[in-house]
Scaffold this motif. Sequence first.
Motif, PDB file in Angstrom:
ATOM      1  N   THR A 223      11.921   9.756 -24.558  1.00 23.09           N
ATOM      2  CA  THR A 223      13.003  10.695 -24.264  1.00 23.09           C
ATOM      3  C   THR A 223      13.353  11.536 -25.491  1.00 23.09           C
ATOM      4  OG1 THR A 223      13.858   9.063 -22.696  1.00 23.09           O
ATOM      5  CG2 THR A 223      15.310  10.871 -23.255  1.00 23.09           C
ATOM      6  N   ALA A 224      13.428  10.894 -26.649  1.00 22.34           N
ATOM      7  CA  ALA A 224      13.746  11.629 -27.885  1.00 22.34           C
ATOM      8  C   ALA A 224      12.669  12.666 -28.193  1.00 22.34           C
ATOM      9  CB  ALA A 224      13.901  10.653 -29.047  1.00 22.34           C
TER      10      ALA A 224
ATOM     11  N   ARG B 171      18.625  16.659 -15.850  1.00 22.67           N
ATOM     12  CA  ARG B 171      19.345  15.385 -15.744  1.00 22.67           C
ATOM     13  C   ARG B 171      18.966  14.452 -16.906  1.00 22.67           C
ATOM     14  NH1 ARG B 171      19.681  11.628 -10.352  1.00 22.67           N
ATOM     15  NH2 ARG B 171      20.768   9.889 -11.313  1.00 22.67           N
ATOM     16  N   GLY B 172      17.684  14.424 -17.258  1.00 18.98           N
ATOM     17  CA  GLY B 172      17.221  13.600 -18.363  1.00 18.98           C
ATOM     18  C   GLY B 172      17.775  14.062 -19.694  1.00 18.98           C
ATOM     19  N   ARG B 173      17.842  15.366 -19.867  1.00 18.99           N
ATOM     20  CA  ARG B 173      18.388  15.928 -21.105  1.00 18.99           C
ATOM     21  C   ARG B 173      19.869  15.563 -21.236  1.00 18.99           C
ATOM     22  NH1 ARG B 173      16.039  19.322 -24.427  1.00 18.99           N
ATOM     23  NH2 ARG B 173      14.394  19.749 -22.944  1.00 18.99           N
ATOM     24  N   ARG B 174      20.598  15.680 -20.133  1.00 23.01           N
ATOM     25  CA  ARG B 174      22.019  15.335 -20.139  1.00 23.01           C
ATOM     26  C   ARG B 174      22.203  13.836 -20.415  1.00 23.01           C
ATOM     27  NH1 ARG B 174      23.346  17.861 -15.793  1.00 23.01           N
ATOM     28  NH2 ARG B 174      22.856  16.161 -14.393  1.00 23.01           N
ATOM     29  N   ALA B 175      21.364  12.998 -19.786  1.00 21.34           N
ATOM     30  CA  ALA B 175      21.441  11.551 -20.001  1.00 21.34           C
ATOM     31  C   ALA B 175      21.159  11.204 -21.463  1.00 21.34           C
ATOM     32  CB  ALA B 175      20.470  10.822 -19.079  1.00 21.34           C
ATOM     33  N   PHE B 176      20.187  11.884 -22.066  1.00 19.27           N
ATOM     34  CA  PHE B 176      19.866  11.630 -23.477  1.00 19.27           C
ATOM     35  C   PHE B 176      21.025  12.052 -24.370  1.00 19.27           C
ATOM     36  CE2 PHE B 176      17.879  12.902 -27.555  1.00 19.27           C
ATOM     37  CZ  PHE B 176      17.454  11.644 -27.953  1.00 19.27           C
ATOM     38  N   GLU B 177      21.643  13.187 -24.086  1.00 18.50           N
ATOM     39  CA  GLU B 177      22.796  13.642 -24.870  1.00 18.50           C
ATOM     40  C   GLU B 177      23.949  12.654 -24.743  1.00 18.50           C
ATOM     41  OE1 GLU B 177      23.434  17.576 -23.330  1.00 18.50           O
ATOM     42  OE2 GLU B 177      21.681  18.384 -24.402  1.00 18.50           O
ATOM     43  N   GLU B 178      24.198  12.156 -23.530  1.00 20.00           N
ATOM     44  CA  GLU B 178      25.258  11.169 -23.324  1.00 20.00           C
ATOM     45  C   GLU B 178      24.926   9.868 -24.048  1.00 20.00           C
ATOM     46  OE1 GLU B 178      25.634  10.950 -19.060  1.00 20.00           O
ATOM     47  OE2 GLU B 178      26.599  12.924 -18.953  1.00 20.00           O
ATOM     48  N   TYR B 179      23.655   9.489 -24.043  1.00 23.11           N
ATOM     49  CA  TYR B 179      23.215   8.285 -24.738  1.00 23.11           C
ATOM     50  C   TYR B 179      23.476   8.411 -26.235  1.00 23.11           C
ATOM     51  CZ  TYR B 179      20.189   4.591 -26.500  1.00 23.11           C
ATOM     52  OH  TYR B 179      19.715   3.481 -27.153  1.00 23.11           O
ATOM     53  N   THR B 180      23.073   9.541 -26.819  1.00 26.08           N
ATOM     54  CA  THR B 180      23.258   9.717 -28.261  1.00 26.08           C
ATOM     55  C   THR B 180      24.740   9.814 -28.617  1.00 26.08           C
ATOM     56  OG1 THR B 180      22.851  12.100 -28.085  1.00 26.08           O
ATOM     57  CG2 THR B 180      20.976  10.714 -28.686  1.00 26.08           C
ATOM     58  N   ASP B 181      25.547  10.435 -27.757  1.00 27.14           N
ATOM     59  CA  ASP B 181      26.998  10.489 -27.988  1.00 27.14           C
ATOM     60  C   ASP B 181      27.589   9.082 -27.967  1.00 27.14           C
ATOM     61  OD1 ASP B 181      26.940  13.241 -28.212  1.00 27.14           O
ATOM     62  OD2 ASP B 181      27.711  13.612 -26.186  1.00 27.14           O
ATOM     63  N   ALA B 182      27.175   8.270 -26.985  1.00 33.11           N
ATOM     64  CA  ALA B 182      27.678   6.898 -26.871  1.00 33.11           C
ATOM     65  C   ALA B 182      27.262   6.077 -28.083  1.00 33.11           C
ATOM     66  CB  ALA B 182      27.168   6.245 -25.581  1.00 33.11           C
ATOM     67  N   LEU B 183      26.034   6.270 -28.535  1.00 42.19           N
ATOM     68  CA  LEU B 183      25.541   5.538 -29.699  1.00 42.19           C
ATOM     69  C   LEU B 183      26.339   5.919 -30.957  1.00 42.19           C
ATOM     70  CD1 LEU B 183      23.420   3.491 -30.558  1.00 42.19           C
ATOM     71  CD2 LEU B 183      21.844   5.376 -30.946  1.00 42.19           C
ATOM     72  N   ARG B 184      26.575   7.215 -31.139  1.00 36.64           N
ATOM     73  CA  ARG B 184      27.393   7.660 -32.279  1.00 36.64           C
ATOM     74  C   ARG B 184      28.775   7.032 -32.222  1.00 36.64           C
ATOM     75  NH1 ARG B 184      25.609  12.743 -30.838  1.00 36.64           N
ATOM     76  NH2 ARG B 184      23.805  13.370 -32.019  1.00 36.64           N
ATOM     77  N   SER B 185      29.359   7.011 -31.041  1.00 35.32           N
ATOM     78  CA  SER B 185      30.686   6.424 -30.864  1.00 35.32           C
ATOM     79  C   SER B 185      30.699   4.947 -31.200  1.00 35.32           C
ATOM     80  CB  SER B 185      31.161   6.663 -29.432  1.00 35.32           C
ATOM     81  OG  SER B 185      32.428   6.098 -29.235  1.00 35.32           O
ATOM     82  N   LEU B 186      29.677   4.238 -30.736  1.00 33.75           N
ATOM     83  CA  LEU B 186      29.576   2.809 -31.025  1.00 33.75           C
ATOM     84  C   LEU B 186      29.414   2.537 -32.517  1.00 33.75           C
ATOM     85  CD1 LEU B 186      27.304   1.587 -28.106  1.00 33.75           C
ATOM     86  CD2 LEU B 186      29.658   0.870 -28.551  1.00 33.75           C
ATOM     87  N   LEU B 187      28.745   3.462 -33.203  1.00 31.38           N
ATOM     88  CA  LEU B 187      28.493   3.292 -34.634  1.00 31.38           C
ATOM     89  C   LEU B 187      29.654   3.821 -35.480  1.00 31.38           C
ATOM     90  CD1 LEU B 187      24.729   4.289 -34.725  1.00 31.38           C
ATOM     91  CD2 LEU B 187      25.706   1.989 -34.858  1.00 31.38           C
ATOM     92  N   GLY B 188      30.687   4.302 -34.804  1.00 33.39           N
ATOM     93  CA  GLY B 188      31.875   4.742 -35.526  1.00 33.39           C
ATOM     94  C   GLY B 188      31.888   6.195 -35.910  1.00 33.39           C
ATOM     95  N   GLY B 189      30.918   6.949 -35.437  1.00 33.42           N
ATOM     96  CA  GLY B 189      30.880   8.382 -35.727  1.00 33.42           C
ATOM     97  C   GLY B 189      31.637   9.168 -34.670  1.00 33.42           C
TER      98      GLY B 189
END
Length: 101
Positions: free
Chosen positions: A20-21, A81-99
Amino acid sequence: MTGVPQLDPVIHAQARLRVTATLATLAEGDRITFPRLQELLDMTAGNLSTHLRKLEEAEYVLITKAHERRTPVTYVELTRRGRRAFEEYTDALRSLLGGQA
């Protein structure tokens, strides 16, 4: 827990995240041949096919089979849809990591 971002399990598997990346680096609507994607990711054809099938079932990638002259060719592209899912995934990951999400 409420408020904790969830990571998309379809994308979260390491191989599918790599796929995906890689596809997300292409411009929207652009596609890549299966062998080129396989080469970039250094994956076997069978392994890549298995992960692409899972992404296709989620409608995150579009697989197109065609012929160039007499040679069959398979193209892979990230769907909107895949692009949006990847963007949401990276946003969630940043949030989890405190960014910032």
